[in-house]
Scaffold this active site. Structure first.
Site, PDB file in Angstrom:
ATOM      1  N   HIS A 170       0.818  -1.220   0.000  1.00  0.00           N
ATOM      2  CA  HIS A 170       0.000   0.000   0.000  1.00  0.00           C
ATOM      3  C   HIS A 170       0.852   1.270   0.000  1.00  0.00           C
ATOM      4  O   HIS A 170       0.296   2.370  -0.099  1.00  0.00           O
ATOM      5  CB  HIS A 170      -0.923   0.026   1.215  1.00  0.00           C
ATOM      6  CG  HIS A 170      -1.933  -1.069   1.238  1.00  0.00           C
ATOM      7  ND1 HIS A 170      -2.754  -1.346   0.168  1.00  0.00           N
ATOM      8  CD2 HIS A 170      -2.260  -1.980   2.197  1.00  0.00           C
ATOM      9  CE1 HIS A 170      -3.549  -2.373   0.474  1.00  0.00           C
ATOM     10  NE2 HIS A 170      -3.252  -2.772   1.694  1.00  0.00           N
ATOM     11  N   ASP A 217      -3.002 -10.631  -2.221  1.00  0.00           N
ATOM     12  CA  ASP A 217      -3.537 -10.097  -0.975  1.00  0.00           C
ATOM     13  C   ASP A 217      -4.998  -9.710  -1.215  1.00  0.00           C
ATOM     14  O   ASP A 217      -5.388  -9.391  -2.346  1.00  0.00           O
ATOM     15  CB  ASP A 217      -2.729  -8.869  -0.564  1.00  0.00           C
ATOM     16  CG  ASP A 217      -3.027  -8.372   0.827  1.00  0.00           C
ATOM     17  OD1 ASP A 217      -2.234  -8.655   1.741  1.00  0.00           O
ATOM     18  OD2 ASP A 217      -4.049  -7.683   1.005  1.00  0.00           O
ATOM     19  N   HIS A 236      -6.491  -7.069  -0.315  1.00  0.00           N
ATOM     20  CA  HIS A 236      -6.583  -5.639  -0.590  1.00  0.00           C
ATOM     21  C   HIS A 236      -5.809  -5.308  -1.854  1.00  0.00           C
ATOM     22  O   HIS A 236      -4.730  -5.871  -2.107  1.00  0.00           O
ATOM     23  CB  HIS A 236      -6.012  -4.821   0.570  1.00  0.00           C
ATOM     24  CG  HIS A 236      -6.656  -5.103   1.889  1.00  0.00           C
ATOM     25  ND1 HIS A 236      -6.171  -6.058   2.756  1.00  0.00           N
ATOM     26  CD2 HIS A 236      -7.746  -4.559   2.484  1.00  0.00           C
ATOM     27  CE1 HIS A 236      -6.936  -6.094   3.844  1.00  0.00           C
ATOM     28  NE2 HIS A 236      -7.901  -5.193   3.697  1.00  0.00           N
ATOM     29  N   ASP A 251      -5.011 -12.889   3.628  1.00  0.00           N
ATOM     30  CA  ASP A 251      -6.231 -12.301   4.159  1.00  0.00           C
ATOM     31  C   ASP A 251      -7.453 -12.434   3.260  1.00  0.00           C
ATOM     32  O   ASP A 251      -8.535 -11.948   3.601  1.00  0.00           O
ATOM     33  CB  ASP A 251      -6.006 -10.835   4.540  1.00  0.00           C
ATOM     34  CG  ASP A 251      -5.165 -10.068   3.544  1.00  0.00           C
ATOM     35  OD1 ASP A 251      -4.824 -10.625   2.482  1.00  0.00           O
ATOM     36  OD2 ASP A 251      -4.846  -8.900   3.815  1.00  0.00           O
TER      37      ASP A 251
END
Length: 336
Positions: A116, A154, A156, A242
């Site tokens: 990120h 991931d 996200h 996740d």
């Protein structure tokens, strides 16, 4: 399969209860031990800050280094810095560069996560940096240069990786929970890259509760053909556990079977593959996922230890619509 780890990565410590905490690595190491993997310590490279500057502006780097002189500091509501953060983050970048140089398939059990983090920290329209400090995956891609593929699994969207690589002809593929339903709110199919990077940014948003069966279709119909056409020299996998149905921070329906399907596809290319730990906040999933990954790499075993998940009919309808939208944009650049 070699696992790269150092206790230094646990020096990045939260000032309060936080999902991204040092004990995540304890779970990863337990999984590695169960699978019989060799654990090796990385070396600190003298050129590490020059490596970090491949992806981040100097002002941001110096900002983080100043914060590391304090016991604890907050970059934003999600992202913290402790006195050991810079040492941990720099060693993670060193480990990535050495793995790229070695051309081996390896698991980097490192912290803090990075996908990120953009040029100056917070990337694109995200409200925070999402626990991330330096973008280790993007740094590895830029360090290697031509022929690198980054595959981000991931839950996200890797908004920082996208931002950094967006105008580069380095392949970035991300599967993630639909951005309308989860941080960071980016990663739509029409975000395809710009300039010489046009077509090299591939986003595959997935509806919440997508199961292993639908995920396998996304891998087979989009990821696999693009990777084969791109024919990477090396692959960096931003590995977040996740998207598993038991993770507390998202709402996907995968089991470890879904991950193994994607990873198996990547391994069949027979290219050096660097698995870089990103997210994943259920400690048991981290342990079991790590063990399953290593057994797949070392022995070709695809036993996940849990039954595959199936996608609900209404969710599957949304998935097919989303995948159709992905194909509409991607097929302008790749044969599907």
């Amino acid at each position: 399969m070699k696992v790269v780890f150092s206790p230094v990565f646990k020096l990045h410590k939260p000032p309060y209860s936080h999902p991204e905490a040092p004990d995540r690595l304890d779970a990863v190491l337990k999984g590695a031990e169960e699978a019989g993997a060799a654990v090796q310590a990385p070396r600190a490279r003298e050129d590490v800050w020059n490596l970090v500057s491949l992806a981040h502006e100097r002002g941001y780097i110096e900002f983080v280094r100043r914060l590391c002189k304090e016991d604890y500091a907050q970059i934003d509501g999600d992202t913290y810095v402790s006195s050991g953060t810079c040492e941990a983050a720099a060693l993670a970048v060193s480990a990535m560069a050495d793995a790229v140089d070695a051309g081996e398939t390896v698991l980097l059990a490192v912290r803090p996560p990075g996908h990120h983090a953009g040029f100056v920290g917070r990337a694109l329209t995200a409200p925070t940096q999402g626990f991330c400090i330096f973008n280790t995956a993007a740094i590895g891609a830029l360090y290697k240069g031509e022929g690198v593929a980054v595959v981000d699994i991931d839950v996200h969207h890797g908004n920082g990786t996208q931002e950094i690589l967006y105008d580069k002809d380095l392949l970035y593929i991300s599967t993630h929970q639909h951005p309308a339903t989860l941080y960071p709110g980016t990663g739509y199919p029409d975000e395809v890259g710009t300039s010489k990077g046009e077509g090299f940014n591939v986003n595959i948003p997935l509806p919440p509760l997508t199961g292993d069966d639908a995920y396998a279709e996304a891998v087979e119909e989009v990821i696999e053909p693009i990777l084969r056409q791109y024919d990477p020299k090396i692959i960096i996998v931003s590995l977040g556990w996740d998207a598993h149905r038991d993770d507390p921070l998202a709402n996907m329906g995968l089991t470890i079977n879904g991950y193994l399907r994607a990873i198996s596809t990547i391994l069949k290319l027979q290219k050096p593959t660097i698995f870089l730990l990103e997210g994943g906040y259920n400690r048991d999933v981290l342990r079991r996922g790590t063990a399953a990954l290593i057994r797949l790499v070392d022995k070709g075993e695809e036993a996940a230890g849990e039954a595959p998940s199936k996608t609900d009919a209404k969710v599957y309808e949304r998935f097919r619509r989303e995948l159709g939208e992905v194909k509409r944009h991607v097929s302008k650049h790749w044969r599907l």
